[in-house]
Write an enzyme that holds these catalytic residues in place. Structure first.
Site, short mmCIF file in Angstrom:
data_model
loop_
_atom_site.label_atom_id
_atom_site.label_comp_id
_atom_site.label_asym_id
_atom_site.label_seq_id
_atom_site.Cartn_x
_atom_site.Cartn_y
_atom_site.Cartn_z
N GLU A 63 0.80 -1.22 0.00
CA GLU A 63 0.00 0.00 0.00
C GLU A 63 0.84 1.28 0.00
O GLU A 63 0.47 2.27 -0.63
CB GLU A 63 -0.95 0.00 1.21
CG GLU A 63 -2.06 -1.02 1.14
CD GLU A 63 -1.63 -2.41 1.59
OE1 GLU A 63 -2.45 -3.35 1.52
OE2 GLU A 63 -0.46 -2.55 2.04
N ASP A 121 -13.98 -10.40 11.00
CA ASP A 121 -12.53 -10.22 10.87
C ASP A 121 -11.91 -9.63 12.13
O ASP A 121 -10.69 -9.69 12.32
CB ASP A 121 -12.21 -9.33 9.67
CG ASP A 121 -12.53 -10.01 8.35
OD1 ASP A 121 -12.80 -11.23 8.37
OD2 ASP A 121 -12.51 -9.34 7.31
N ARG A 171 -18.78 -2.79 3.19
CA ARG A 171 -18.54 -4.22 2.98
C ARG A 171 -19.84 -4.98 2.77
O ARG A 171 -20.04 -5.63 1.76
CB ARG A 171 -17.79 -4.82 4.18
CG ARG A 171 -17.61 -6.34 4.10
CD ARG A 171 -16.92 -6.86 5.34
NE ARG A 171 -16.71 -8.30 5.30
CZ ARG A 171 -17.56 -9.20 5.79
NH1 ARG A 171 -18.70 -8.80 6.36
NH2 ARG A 171 -17.30 -10.49 5.73
#
Length: 317
Positions: A63, A121, A171
């Protein structure tokens, strides 16, 4: 306006709507180039990749390099749209600060998977600090659209806007309710439900929940309005000043830390105005669980917002 200017209910993915709209506008705007960190399937960027392979740059899981390269390419007239998960954007915060913000370059950072929406997550992936971080950078505009319709409008707006932008998407699939006739303009909030006494201000996923809570409260006779404040920086000071002149109290709600996000921005904008402001968000890291369960636990679901607003109303009526 006393009635909500909305559309018929439907469920859509905000990140997918972003990717589709980006691909659509890129057919005419040849300057748009998309950067990916090996997760195009998760950000919606795959819609662009499948059509414009020669304008899609795969950087892998790097990134920092991705943002630095995007900054460089922007100096020769292209419009880089950098996509990854919100928590991974923070890995490259230093590069965003020095390579983009410092030089005020025309780069768009679009982050999916923000806040508790990441769900199972867990805390390591639930980015609850991104708005605060990017809001602190000079020259950066920070946006969090409320649903699929608004993200389409916002995607078009940011690619036409000259300057650094950080935008959240999402999401999970979520309810689409925003009427495109309301429009989208960077730096402007939208009153979805008008009132004189109390207001709830949301951004991103909390806007619809705030609206659901307000509609129930109004049925009980409480004068509660809702503002969709999708641009957090620069925030719409004119609108905030207008509602605060007669307003008894304001509640802000965000899928983000209470430090440095939407609530902080509203407090700063109204620092010289004597109106009580309450902030609802997170004060801690999240944990693993389904998004709906986490929203309830941390008090940013519609029922919790309704209960919080009732407590506030009792103080002033």
């Amino acid at each position: 306006m006393n009635k909500v200017n909305l559309i018929a209910k439907s469920t859509n993915s905000v990140r997918e709507s972003f990717g589709k709209e980006l691909a659509k506008i890129s057919k005419k705007n040849k300057k748009i180039i998309v950067f990916d960190a090996d997760i195009a399937g998760g950000t919606g960027a795959h819609h662009f990749r499948d059509i414009f392979k020669d304008r899609f740059i795969q950087c892998g899981i790097a990134e920092q390099n991705m943002i630095s390269v995007a900054a460089g390419i922007s100096t020769i007239g292209f419009i880089p749209v950098v996509t990854t998960f919100a928590v991974f954007m923070l890995r490259a915060f230093e590069q965003a600060r020095l390579s983009i913000a410092y030089s005020n370059l025309n780069v768009k950072l679009v982050a999916s998977h923000p806040g508790l929406d990441v769900g199972p997550d867990g805390a390591s992936a639930q980015c609850l600090e991104d708005i605060a971080c990017f809001r602190s950078l000079p020259n950066f505009t920070v946006i969090s659209p409320c649903d699929s319709n608004e993200v389409e409008l916002a995607t078009k707006a940011i690619t036409n806007f000259n300057g650094p932008v950080y935008m959240r998407t999402g999401r999970s699939e979520s309810e689409t309710f925003y009427n495109k006739k309301n429009g989208f303009k960077i730096g402007k909030g939208v009153i979805l439900l008008n009132a004189k006494e109390f207001f709830i201000i949301g951004c991103g996923v909390t806007t619809k929940r705030s609206l659901d809570a307000a509609i129930k409260l109004r049925k009980e006779g409480f004068d509660v309005g809702v503002i969709n404040m999708s641009t957090i920086k620069p925030i719409d000071k004119n609108l905030l000043h207008k509602i605060s002149k007669k307003c008894k109290a304001i509640l802000t709600v965000e899928d983000h830390s209470i430090f440095g996000g939407l609530g902080s921005s509203v407090l700063e904008a109204l620092s010289k105005i004597k109106v009580p402001i309450y902030i609802k968000g997170l004060e801690t890291f999240g944990e693993s669980g389904e998004p709906r369960e986490l929203n309830i636990k941390y008090g940013i679901d519609a029922i919790s917002i309704e209960k919080e607003m009732k407590k506030i109303i009792k103080k002033y009526v």
